[in-house]
Design a protein around this motif. Structure first.
Motif, PDB file in Angstrom:
ATOM      1  N   TYR A   1       0.858  -1.185   0.000  1.00  0.00           N
ATOM      2  CA  TYR A   1       0.000   0.000   0.000  1.00  0.00           C
ATOM      3  C   TYR A   1       0.898   1.240   0.000  1.00  0.00           C
ATOM      4  O   TYR A   1       1.685   1.449   0.926  1.00  0.00           O
ATOM      5  N   ASP A   2       0.791   2.044  -1.044  1.00  0.00           N
ATOM      6  CA  ASP A   2       1.650   3.220  -1.208  1.00  0.00           C
ATOM      7  C   ASP A   2       0.999   4.428  -0.542  1.00  0.00           C
ATOM      8  O   ASP A   2       0.383   5.280  -1.206  1.00  0.00           O
ATOM      9  N   ALA A   3       1.133   4.523   0.776  1.00  0.00           N
ATOM     10  CA  ALA A   3       0.515   5.616   1.543  1.00  0.00           C
ATOM     11  C   ALA A   3       1.169   6.957   1.229  1.00  0.00           C
ATOM     12  O   ALA A   3       0.502   8.001   1.269  1.00  0.00           O
ATOM     13  N   VAL A   4       2.455   6.938   0.914  1.00  0.00           N
ATOM     14  CA  VAL A   4       3.172   8.185   0.630  1.00  0.00           C
ATOM     15  C   VAL A   4       2.612   8.850  -0.623  1.00  0.00           C
ATOM     16  O   VAL A   4       2.357  10.072  -0.651  1.00  0.00           O
ATOM     17  N   SER A   5       2.401   8.055  -1.671  1.00  0.00           N
ATOM     18  CA  SER A   5       1.850   8.616  -2.908  1.00  0.00           C
ATOM     19  C   SER A   5       0.434   9.145  -2.690  1.00  0.00           C
ATOM     20  O   SER A   5       0.048  10.180  -3.248  1.00  0.00           O
ATOM     21  N   ARG A   6      -0.331   8.446  -1.865  1.00  0.00           N
ATOM     22  CA  ARG A   6      -1.708   8.896  -1.615  1.00  0.00           C
ATOM     23  C   ARG A   6      -1.716  10.226  -0.854  1.00  0.00           C
ATOM     24  O   ARG A   6      -2.536  11.117  -1.141  1.00  0.00           O
TER      25      ARG A   6
END
Length: 279
Positions: free
Chosen positions: A72-77
């Protein structure tokens, strides 16, 4: 769906039995053996022989089991939310499928290679028990369950760097690739160097097995290393006579292809020195 080896891979009978048994049981095939004995190549050749696509997951010391499922790419979100991007409202845009996800959702059966599982943390195999057993996993961020549409053929390799958990071993079909004997090695060499002269091959392999059997050797040369050595011998157009040594010359020609650390080189240099002193 039977594996019988390929033109490019010499598979012993016990190895083909192991592959086919794992396929029949629909269990992961755990393959152990010395580095360089063709464990990784086995998975590729099984895929080629059965006309299946292969998905390779190469394990490192930093690899986590969950990465094989998804990330899960939380940084991009977070970045997209700061920029006011509309796609931020759908969390699925930030889920990156891992190798197991790719294998489970493939359009047809695939071969899934989990390569060098013993490099990872000791808990890594246990963290994959349920997913490999049930062939499904849950994606908590989206609430969906990913199930294998076509159960993949799972081949797991290990160099025996660390022991694997008993619970994991119980779910696998196990096979240890024994180091090839002289006759099997000749067949392997013929695949890679067809037409090599028998005198050169016999002399070279005799020296190779003498080196492997030398007491005190830190790293014994493997199948891949003898193939590299023979390639160099052929490139230099050496003959069987060129390879013959006397007791004062313990190191083989082009030994850098076979001996991969200074301790082993020094071992053979000491043997040569002792042989000269006894003359």
């Amino acid at each position: 769906m039977k594996f019988e080896g390929t033109d490019d891979y010499v598979a012993t009978r016990d190895l083909t039995v192991a592959v086919n048994a794992a396929v029949t049981l629909e269990r992961p095939l755990l393959v152990k053996g010395e580095p360089g004995t063709g464990k990784t190549e086995l998975a590729r050749q099984v895929a080629s022989a059965l006309n299946l696509r292969i998905i390779e997951w190469n394990i490192k010391s930093t690899t986590r089991a969950h990465q094989g499922l998804y990330e899960y790419d939380a940084v991009s979100r977070l970045r997209d939310s700061q920029l006011g991007d509309e796609k931020v409202h759908d969390v699925a845009n930030y889920i990156r499928p891992g190798k197991l996800w790719q294998a489970f959702t493939a359009d047809s059966k695939v071969v899934l290679l989990i390569d060098e599982i013993d490099k990872a943390d000791i808990e890594f195999p246990n963290d994959l028990l349920q997913e490999l057993d049930r062939m499904e996993f849950h994606v908590y961020e989206t609430g969906e369950t990913i199930r294998a549409a076509h159960r993949p053929i799972v081949i797991i390799t290990s160099n025996n760097e660390k022991e694997l958990p008993d619970a994991f071993l119980r779910r696998c079909f196990f096979h240890y690739i024994r180091f090839p004997d002289m006759e099997t090695m000749k067949k392997i060499v013929e695949v890679h160097h067809p037409g090599i002269k028998d005198a050169l091959l016999t002399t070279a392999l005799t020296q190779f097995y003498e080196i492997r059997d030398q007491q005190g050797l830190k790293k014994r040369p493997s199948t891949s290393e003898v193939l590299d050595w023979l390639k160099l011998l052929l490139a230099e157009d050496l003959t069987a006579d060129d390879l013959r040594r006397d007791g004062a010359d313990a190191l083989p020609r082009l030994h850098g292809a076979l001996l991969k650390n200074e301790q082993d080189v020094h071992l053979f240099e000491r043997l040569a020195f002792m042989a000269r002193r006894q003359r």
